[in-house]
Design a protein around this motif. Structure first.
Motif, PDB file in Angstrom:
ATOM      1  N   THR A   5     -21.722  -1.185  23.823  1.00 49.95           N
ATOM      2  CA  THR A   5     -22.092  -1.514  22.606  1.00 49.95           C
ATOM      3  C   THR A   5     -23.057  -0.541  22.016  1.00 49.95           C
ATOM      4  O   THR A   5     -23.986   0.073  22.637  1.00 49.95           O
ATOM      5  CB  THR A   5     -22.474  -2.865  22.226  1.00 49.95           C
ATOM      6  N   SER A   6     -23.197  -0.247  20.727  1.00 52.51           N
ATOM      7  CA  SER A   6     -24.052   0.524  20.030  1.00 52.51           C
ATOM      8  C   SER A   6     -25.494  -0.068  19.748  1.00 52.51           C
ATOM      9  O   SER A   6     -25.444  -1.208  19.480  1.00 52.51           O
ATOM     10  CB  SER A   6     -23.471   0.993  18.763  1.00 52.51           C
ATOM     11  N   ASN A   8     -27.476   0.056  17.443  1.00 49.78           N
ATOM     12  CA  ASN A   8     -27.590  -0.083  16.079  1.00 49.78           C
ATOM     13  C   ASN A   8     -26.098  -0.198  15.611  1.00 49.78           C
ATOM     14  O   ASN A   8     -25.273   0.607  15.402  1.00 49.78           O
ATOM     15  CB  ASN A   8     -28.222   0.937  15.166  1.00 49.78           C
ATOM     16  N   PRO A   9     -25.671  -1.542  15.271  1.00 46.69           N
ATOM     17  CA  PRO A   9     -24.379  -1.890  14.761  1.00 46.69           C
ATOM     18  C   PRO A   9     -24.215  -1.349  13.559  1.00 46.69           C
ATOM     19  O   PRO A   9     -22.824  -0.998  13.148  1.00 46.69           O
ATOM     20  CB  PRO A   9     -24.214  -3.326  14.831  1.00 46.69           C
ATOM     21  N   ALA A  10     -25.121  -0.645  12.916  1.00 46.78           N
ATOM     22  CA  ALA A  10     -24.817  -0.269  11.199  1.00 46.78           C
ATOM     23  C   ALA A  10     -24.223   1.067  11.320  1.00 46.78           C
ATOM     24  O   ALA A  10     -23.641   1.883  10.497  1.00 46.78           O
ATOM     25  CB  ALA A  10     -26.029  -0.409  10.586  1.00 46.78           C
ATOM     26  N   VAL A  11     -24.779   1.914  12.514  1.00 47.72           N
ATOM     27  CA  VAL A  11     -24.261   3.058  12.643  1.00 47.72           C
ATOM     28  C   VAL A  11     -22.884   3.401  13.505  1.00 47.72           C
ATOM     29  O   VAL A  11     -23.065   3.212  14.621  1.00 47.72           O
ATOM     30  CB  VAL A  11     -25.369   4.071  13.205  1.00 47.72           C
ATOM     31  N   PRO A  12     -21.855   3.771  12.603  1.00 43.11           N
ATOM     32  CA  PRO A  12     -20.639   3.896  13.335  1.00 43.11           C
ATOM     33  C   PRO A  12     -20.540   5.103  14.623  1.00 43.11           C
ATOM     34  O   PRO A  12     -21.130   6.032  14.296  1.00 43.11           O
ATOM     35  CB  PRO A  12     -19.527   4.001  12.579  1.00 43.11           C
TER      36      PRO A  12
END
Length: 166
Positions: A5-6, A8-12
């Motif tokens: 998982t990233s 920061n979920p906002a940055v693809p």
């Protein structure tokens, strides 16, 4: 947080595509050395280089085709010929004015004297003229060998040293 998982979920996540190319051994060694020296990955270096190349290919001389190089060579040749033509016209005008002045000043030397004294005077004038000509020719040859050109002496013209230009 799992490794997949990233943070920061906002940055693809940037998706990448694998491409393959062949490099010469020398270029590969150079790339490896550059990568080690800069601390950057080979992929990042190659990606940046391709991005710069595609952003402005007109600035890269390797992108110009044979017709572009031919057009550039023709343009360069045209500029050289125009400059040479201008300089020839300038020298022709200068020579014409010099010849006119010479004819006015030396008109008497073009006639045959009627007296022996006149012949003697004319002979001395011609000998003096020959000596002056030899000195002038020597000075011109010396200037020419050192790179001096007549256009450098003329004020207000492109290429004149008095304008502060080369």
């Amino acid at each position: 947080m799992s490794p997949t998982t990233s943070p920061n979920p906002a940055v693809p996540k940037v998706r990448r595509v694998r491409i393959y190319t062949r490099l010469s051994h020398a270029l590969r060694k150079h790339l490896l050395a550059y990568s080690a020296a800069t601390g950057r990955s080979e992929r990042a270096i190659i990606e940046d280089a391709v991005a710069r190349y595609l952003a402005n290919p007109a600035k890269d001389p390797s992108t110009s085709g044979p017709l572009d190089r031919l057009a550039q060579a023709i343009d360069d040749d045209r500029r050289v010929r125009e400059r040479q033509h201008r300089e020839l016209e300038l020298l022709s005008e200068t020579f014409g004015r010099f010849l006119r002045l010479w004819m006015i000043v030396h008109a008497a030397t073009l006639t045959h004297p009627d007296t022996p004294e006149g012949a003697e005077t004319l002979s001395r004038q011609r000998a003096t003229g020959e000596a002056l000509y030899k000195r002038l020719a020597s000075a011109v040859a010396d200037h020419f060998r050192r790179g001096h050109r007549f256009i450098h002496d003329l004020p207000g013209l492109e290429g004149s040293r008095r304008d502060g230009k080369p």
